[in-house]
Design an enzyme around this catalytic site. Structure first.
Site: not given
Length: 432
Positions: A355, A408, A143
């Protein structure tokens, strides 16, 4: 090998490393990063190569081994395994409201911003140099751990002998909004599958949601349970055995008493164990930032919350099917979860932060020479298959196994087979 613990078929050793908080200021503040080295009992005297495991998340400590089983059993056949508690988790220097409360909000942002995949990989490099004679090692990411692997391949490919990824190939270029638009659509499908499998689940959730709407329900952890919180259970329905667990929880949520329907105390106790937001705050604080890069020139700005407005069916209305949400973080969570409330100002500041550094170097990845194999789960609720396949086309020397056999968390359910498949893929001669 000096043993700290003896498990079933495994011996382990603890390692604690003092590393820079900010690698651009190596003489500045230090934090602790913990790694557990494990080897099979029969191989403990052998000089085996290392395989380092990057946990899913962000914000979760590495798996705590109990016995030689699953993917660990396969790995220990030929490796010493390093189970890394990524900075801020497990036995590494923790992030939570108590460890941050002495800092101003601006200082908290500066501090927590050092806990992304780039510094996780710098920590791994620091550890590699300490544990090996500057030799290459193998890496495995599950993951979010797969996101870390791709950053490692971008930043320090010469340190890696081979790489394995399960359920974690990110888009290299797409913004958070793109990710969540695709995610909401997959979550709708998982909801439909859930209600199809469990015929009375719709009635159970409707009755429970109405009860929560009309009554003050206090969880065992002290929070007032809201319908929005109830919807968060959906983070589990994209996992193997997750839908079953959610259904059985809902099945015993309400009980009949002499004074009418009441919430089952068992439900109140178990509910919070299905959600990790109080115990693993990095996940709530930093999850959207894993999709942010410098070239985007914008912050995530509560992406999942904003994108949800395009999917009004997730907004609960009595008389309509309740839809569970998935791996989404919402600003109201920092008003409802007790351990997140003190972090509300920090969470808003991180959401606005624009940023962020770039995490992937596409030019480097297009010339990658490290053997990489990946399991891509076509039914994955958390990582979009189509975006993963886009990335596959950009990373040279990457072989993938596309399968619908697993959800998953396939490596947790059938890890021995999954890792064996990836090892075999990597060692086949390339057809390119």
């Amino acid at each position: 090998m000096q043993m700290d613990s003896i498990l079933s078929g495994i011996v382990s050793k603890k390692h604690f490393f003092s590393v820079p908080l900010n690698y651009q200021q190596p003489e500045g503040e230090k934090i602790t990063v913990f790694a557990r080295e494990i080897v099979s009992t029969e191989n403990q005297q052998k000089d085996l190569p290392f395989l380092v495991y990057f946990q899913g998340g962000p914000g979760f400590g590495a798996v705590r081994p109990i016995e030689s089983s699953g993917w660990i059993k396969r790995a220990l056949q030929e490796y010493r395994v390093i189970l890394l508690d990524q900075r801020g988790t497990g036995l590494s220097s923790l992030i939570n409201h108590a460890t941050l409360e002495h800092l101003s909000v601006d200082e908290q942002v500066d501090y927590v911003s050092q806990f992304r995949a780039d510094n996780i990989i710098r920590d791994a490099e620091f550890i590699r140099l300490k544990l090996t004679n500057n030799t290459q090692w193998s890496i495995l990411g599950q993951s979010f751990g797969g996101f870390c692997v791709l950053h490692y391949l971008s930043a320090a490919p010469d340190s890696i002998k081979e790489a394995f990824i399960t359920g974690g190939i990110p888009s290299l270029t797409r913004r958070a909004d793109d990710v969540y638009k695709a995610t909401y659509q997959r979550v709708i499908k998982k909801n439909n599958d859930f209600y199809h499998r469990f015929k009375d689940a719709e009635q159970l959730t409707a009755e429970l949601a109405e009860f929560i709407d009309n009554n003050q329900v206090t969880l065992a952890t002290g929070e007032q349970l809201t319908v929005e919180m109830l919807q968060l259970l959906g983070v589990n329905i994209g996992m193997e055995q997750g839908p079953e667990a959610v259904y059985y929880l809902l099945e015993q949520a309400l009980i009949e008493t002499g004074s009418g329907k009441q919430i089952n105390p068992l439900f109140l106790h178990q509910f919070s164990q299905f959600l990790d937001y109080n115990t693993n705050p990095i996940f709530a604080l930093m999850h959207e930032s894993i999709y942010c890069q410098q070239f985007h020139q914008q912050g995530a700005n509560w992406s999942a919350h904003r994108v949800r407005e395009q999917f009004q069916q997730f907004n609960y209305q009595r008389g309509q099917r309740l839809l569970f949400t998935g791996e989404m973080i919402y600003p109201w969570m920092f008003e409802q979860f007790n351990q997140l409330k003190p972090l509300k100002a920090l969470a808003n500041a991180i959401a606005e932060k624009a940023d962020w550094s770039n995490l992937y170097d596409v030019d480097v990845l297009m010339q990658n020479t490290v053997p990489v194999s990946a399991a891509i789960y076509s039914e994955d609720m958390y990582v979009d298959m189509n975006y993963s396949l886009e990335t596959v086309q950009l990373v040279d020397n990457l072989k993938y196994w596309l399968t619908s056999e697993y959800e998953h968390n396939g490596i947790r359910i059938d890890g021995e087979r999954v890792l064996d498949k990836l090892i075999s893929l990597n060692r086949q001669k390339s057809l390119r």
